[in-house]
Design an enzyme around this catalytic site. Structure first.
Site, PDB file in Angstrom:
ATOM      1  N   GLU A  16     -21.252  40.041  21.407  1.00 52.52           N
ATOM      2  CA  GLU A  16     -20.813  39.710  22.763  1.00 52.52           C
ATOM      3  C   GLU A  16     -21.749  40.311  23.819  1.00 52.52           C
ATOM      4  O   GLU A  16     -22.050  39.674  24.826  1.00 52.52           O
ATOM      5  CB  GLU A  16     -19.395  40.238  23.029  1.00 52.52           C
ATOM      6  CG  GLU A  16     -18.313  39.635  22.154  1.00 52.52           C
ATOM      7  CD  GLU A  16     -18.100  40.422  20.862  1.00 52.52           C
ATOM      8  OE1 GLU A  16     -19.061  41.048  20.352  1.00 52.52           O
ATOM      9  OE2 GLU A  16     -16.967  40.394  20.347  1.00 52.52           O
ATOM     10  N   ASP A 600     -47.518  38.121   6.366  1.00 49.68           N
ATOM     11  CA  ASP A 600     -47.082  39.090   7.370  1.00 49.68           C
ATOM     12  C   ASP A 600     -46.511  40.345   6.734  1.00 49.68           C
ATOM     13  O   ASP A 600     -45.629  40.267   5.887  1.00 49.68           O
ATOM     14  CB  ASP A 600     -45.980  38.471   8.242  1.00 49.68           C
ATOM     15  CG  ASP A 600     -46.518  37.395   9.176  1.00 49.68           C
ATOM     16  OD1 ASP A 600     -47.673  37.524   9.606  1.00 49.68           O
ATOM     17  OD2 ASP A 600     -45.770  36.446   9.477  1.00 49.68           O
ATOM     18  N   HIS A 696     -43.263  40.287  24.012  1.00 50.45           N
ATOM     19  CA  HIS A 696     -41.866  40.737  24.056  1.00 50.45           C
ATOM     20  C   HIS A 696     -41.303  40.649  25.466  1.00 50.45           C
ATOM     21  O   HIS A 696     -40.156  41.009  25.707  1.00 50.45           O
ATOM     22  CB  HIS A 696     -41.747  42.161  23.509  1.00 50.45           C
ATOM     23  CG  HIS A 696     -42.236  42.266  22.098  1.00 50.45           C
ATOM     24  ND1 HIS A 696     -43.562  42.474  21.800  1.00 50.45           N
ATOM     25  CD2 HIS A 696     -41.601  42.121  20.914  1.00 50.45           C
ATOM     26  CE1 HIS A 696     -43.698  42.481  20.477  1.00 50.45           C
ATOM     27  NE2 HIS A 696     -42.533  42.269  19.928  1.00 50.45           N
ATOM     28  N   CYS A 728     -47.712  39.118  18.854  1.00 48.40           N
ATOM     29  CA  CYS A 728     -46.725  38.834  17.815  1.00 48.40           C
ATOM     30  C   CYS A 728     -46.376  37.351  17.895  1.00 48.40           C
ATOM     31  O   CYS A 728     -46.947  36.625  18.716  1.00 48.40           O
ATOM     32  CB  CYS A 728     -45.492  39.718  17.998  1.00 48.40           C
ATOM     33  SG  CYS A 728     -44.411  39.780  16.549  1.00 48.40           S
TER      34      CYS A 728
HETATM   35  N1  GLN Z   1     -45.400  35.066  11.633  1.00 46.78           N
HETATM   36  C1  GLN Z   1     -44.302  35.679  12.301  1.00 46.78           C
HETATM   37  C2  GLN Z   1     -44.042  34.988  13.625  1.00 46.78           C
HETATM   38  O1  GLN Z   1     -44.952  34.576  14.245  1.00 46.78           O
HETATM   39  C3  GLN Z   1     -44.530  37.136  12.551  1.00 46.78           C
HETATM   40  C4  GLN Z   1     -43.387  37.760  13.284  1.00 46.78           C
HETATM   41  C5  GLN Z   1     -43.415  39.253  13.335  1.00 46.78           C
HETATM   42  O2  GLN Z   1     -44.406  39.875  13.180  1.00 46.78           O
HETATM   43  N2  GLN Z   1     -42.293  39.862  13.602  1.00 46.78           N
HETATM   44  O3  GLN Z   1     -42.917  34.876  14.073  1.00 46.78           O
HETATM   45 ZN    ZN Z   2     -45.270  40.998  14.962  1.00 46.48          ZN
END
Ligand code: GLN
Ligand code: ZN
Length: 756
Positions: A16, A600, A696, A728
């Site tokens: 929530e 990864d 992020h 990322c």
């Molecule tokens: N290959 C994944 C992605 O691009 C790697 C994500 C991660 O490192 N948390 O979502």
């Molecule tokens: Zn990552």
């Protein structure tokens, strides 16, 4: 014997808090509504703990984003750039957490780091030379009073001064020692005010004490607490440690005038022997962390009672509790109705752990506990686990030999062959794998899962999304493409679902950072690949373009670290089982024509033991081997990439290099590229892609900003070794910010490339 909980999950049993916070970000609910919803969640949880007989119920364990960030705000450590935005309190807080881009300015978020050896991320406080630490917030007091008004006298929980000082980042000339006096004054004010409000206990969390400490740290610890404790008044102070034992400072801790000391009996390998060898002061209460706060398995009462009986021989006053905050486990097994009852009985999530604590409180007082039905039921359930055994997998592991872990030819030779084969420009651009998970992407998956569309329709939709993704990347001018990962909600869950040996939950969410939660699969039996997993979609994506497409897999260590592993076999054995499955997938991708394959290992660093002496023997030796097993079978021209989140791997660069990948990408933008220096100094052989912008946060990086990031990396890293990528995967981002960000990234790379 009292029962204490260190901290409780805060996202809500049905996430929530996540949903209403995100509504607030979107502007669809007001601050007042957000705060009211949060208050309701807190109330439910306090009552639930009271109902389960918990004596010391935590407060201030709630957070809108993160507890370290809360502490920074409480202590007035708000960097100038966020103050200058002139937002109100809550929005300044969120600006520090997520960055801010709007009419009041444009600032990046503070950096984020993994919280010790967990998958929870905290916000790293920043100390500037003009930061003046003083008690300025009121959150711990407000929440204490809020609970008190509901008839619950809580134990407020605050991160302790040493952990705070050690984890903060120092931006100016000043060092931790320069803030110590202000820190002590601020915490002394905190103690005085809690005392005045009528709190009986205050818990100060010092997990840093479970890490390797240097002499000056111990001096600092003694200095801070000897002064601070003289201000405690009627308040009882509980020094709470977790995630390991406190071997470097046990006698210091027990010599100070704490009223309670919380020690971890689950991860603390030496906790019992520290007590046995040094004794425990009579006048203090030992808070024994005996119910595992990190795993999800039912407690074994027989073993736990044995630990407690042994302890009673040398300790007079004992309270029992969790080994760490329950933040790291999901809410309740009760939500998992789809699981077989026998399987469900093997688990204890947060709510069930409360019950375990109250059971143990009863049993420890019962001289005939062995006949007690509570005890008998627990023993019976422990005898009934039915983990699945796969003979063929066990056999393959027995037959592995050294050459299975070595890729040939050696790195330099392969690099030259790959250069010829792939013909990439200098500073090749790429992404980490996933593209935004739009509504369309999620609906396609969920409708398929619910049976609303056929497998063929599902695949057809996937194909059209992949086609669009490839054409977008071609238009943007990226050099190495990806298929977008539209078939995956989560990079670990997806592989778990396609391998045998895993179990899945529906509501077992755990907070990862801010409003992001993960739902780790459970490794229940031996792991085996029964059919190719990603080969069909990867082959399809590659068929659409002449540019190389990366096959995209999750590595064995990450699959293990982001799952809840069984505890009847070693992590090494599980990692090797998964590695064999992923190895088969790698070879199938190669056979399907993928020239680059990314495996990864986002979570490799995460489970690095806190103590340096354990790094290799307990972890790296098998973790690095498992990764090598995955890719040692490919041809020289096949380029193996890996990706790691967070660049805090300075200390294990040699081990990362020994993974023997051809290219590694990692987060660097939020940590100011400090890693790049370390790479240069270590003579790192693997080519690198330090993320040039932070995914992020929703902020769009400008072309100039990316150029300057690339230029500063090029001061340390040769252009022949450098890749340009975000830090990322893009799945948590929207298309609105992703497309312009990538456009800027490609243009920046081209601009710099021309100057070389
Ligand atoms: N290959 C994944 C992605 O691009 C790697 C994500 C991660 O490192 N948390 O979502
Ligand atoms: Zn990552």
């Amino acid at each position: 014997m009292e029962v204490s909980v260190i901290g409780y999950p805060r996202i809500g049993a049905f996430r929530e808090l996540k949903f209403c916070t995100e509504d607030y970000f979107k502007g669809s609910i007001s601050e007042k509504q957000l705060k009211e919803n949060a208050g309701k969640l807190r109330s439910v949880q306090w009552k639930m703990q009271a109902h389960n007989g918990i004596d010391l119920i935590p407060s201030n364990d709630f957070s809108f984003y993160d507890g370290m960030l809360d502490t920074a705000v409480l202590l007035s450590a708000v960097p100038n750039r966020y103050q200058a935005l002139n937002l109100d309190g809550l929005d300044t807080y969120f600006a520090m957490a997520r960055g801010y881009q709007g009419e009041k300015g444009d600032v990046k978020a503070l950096s984020m780091r993994k919280w010790f050896n967990t998958n929870y991320h905290y916000i790293v406080p920043e100390m500037e030379d003009n930061t003046f630490i003083r008690l300025s917030g009121s959150k711990p007091f407000d929440e204490f009073l809020e609970a008190k008004a509901q008839g619950i006298l809580t134990k407020p929980v605050v991160i302790g001064p040493l952990t705070f000082l050690k984890l903060a980042k120092y931006k100016g000339k000043k060092q931790p020692a320069d803030y110590v006096d202000e820190m002590i004054r601020a915490y002394a004010d905190l103690l005085a005010r809690m005392d005045k409000l009528g709190a009986k206990w205050l818990q100060l969390d010092e997990p840093i004490l479970a890490t390797d400490l240097e002499k000056p740290d111990i001096v600092l610890f003694n200095h801070i607490y000897s002064l601070l404790l003289s201000h405690k008044g009627h308040l009882n102070i509980l020094l709470q440690t977790y995630f390991g034992d406190i071997r470097d400072c046990y006698t210091d801790v027990t010599s100070l005038s704490f009223d309670g000391i919380g020690l971890d009996f689950v991860e603390g390998k030496e906790t019992s022997s520290l007590i046995a060898n040094n004794g425990f002061p009579k006048e203090k209460i030992l808070f024994a962390g005996i119910v595992n706060g990190k795993n999800i398995w039912r407690n074994n009462y027989e073993k736990t009672l044995q630990t407690l009986f042994d302890l009673q021989k040398s300790v007079d006053q004992i309270a029992i509790g969790t080994s760490c905050s329950l933040l790291h486990v999901p809410y309740t097994v009760k939500a998992e109705k789809q699981l077989d009852e026998k399987i469900r009985n093997a688990f204890a999530f947060a709510q069930e752990k409360l019950k375990e604590l109250s059971d143990l409180k009863i049993l420890i007082k019962d001289s005939t506990f062995a006949q007690n039905p509570i005890f008998l039921t627990n023993t019976k359930l422990h005898g009934e686990t039915g983990h699945k055994f796969e003979k063929s997998v066990r056999q393959r592991i027995c037959e592995l030999n050294e050459t299975d872990f070595i890729r040939t030819p050696a790195f330099e030779k392969r690099a030259a062959l790959q250069e010829d084969a792939l013909k990439l420009p200098l500073l090749p651009t790429t992404t980490i794998g996933s593209f935004p998970q739009t509504k369309e992407v999620k609906t396609n998956r969920s409708r398929f899962k619910k049976g609303e569309i056929t497998a063929e329709q599902y695949r057809e939709n996937l194909r059209s999304m992949i086609t669009a993704c490839i054409s977008l990347q071609e238009k943007l001018g990226l050099d190495v493409l990806v298929h977008g990962e539209y078939e995956r909600g989560d990079m670990v869950e997806y592989f778990g679902e396609n391998l045998s040996g895993f179990l899945f939950t529906t509501q077992a969410w755990v907070q990862s950072y801010g409003t992001r939660c993960v739902k780790p699969p459970i490794i229940w039996g031996d792991v085996k690949r029964t059919a190719p997993i990603s080969v069909e979609i990867s082959r399809y994506a590659q068929s659409l373009t002449h540019k190389p497409v990366k096959g995209m897999l999750t590595g064995p260590v990450t699959i293990l670290n982001w799952s809840f592993p069984r505890e009847d076999v070693s992590p090494k054995e599980i990692a090797l089982q998964i590695a064999l499955a992923i190895r088969d997938e790698v070879l199938d991708l190669e056979a399907a024509g993928l020239r680059i394959i990314q495996v990864d290992e986002a979570a490799l660093k995460e489970k690095l033991p806190l103590r340096k002496s354990d790094w290799h023997t307990e972890y790296l030796d098998w973790a690095i081997s498992a990764f090598r097993l995955v890719h040692s079978g490919v041809k020289a021209v096949t380029q193996i990439h890996t990706h790691m989140c967070y660049s805090e791997f300075q200390d294990i660069l040699e081990d990362i290099d020994a993974m023997d990948a051809d290219v590694i990408s990692f987060e660097a933008s939020r940590s100011n590229l400090a890693i790049v220096d370390a790479l240069q100094k270590s003579g790192f052989k693997t080519a690198v892609g330090p993320g040039v912008y932070d995914i992020h946060s929703p902020r769009i990086p400008s072309k100039e900003e990316i150029i300057s990031a690339i230029e500063s990396i090029l001061q340390k890293i040769k252009p022949q070794k450098l890749w340009i990528n975000p830090d990322c995967g893009l799945k948590t981002r929207g298309e609105g910010e992703t497309i312009p960000s990538l456009k800027n990234l490609v243009e920046a790379a081209i601009t710099v490339r021309k100057q070389l």
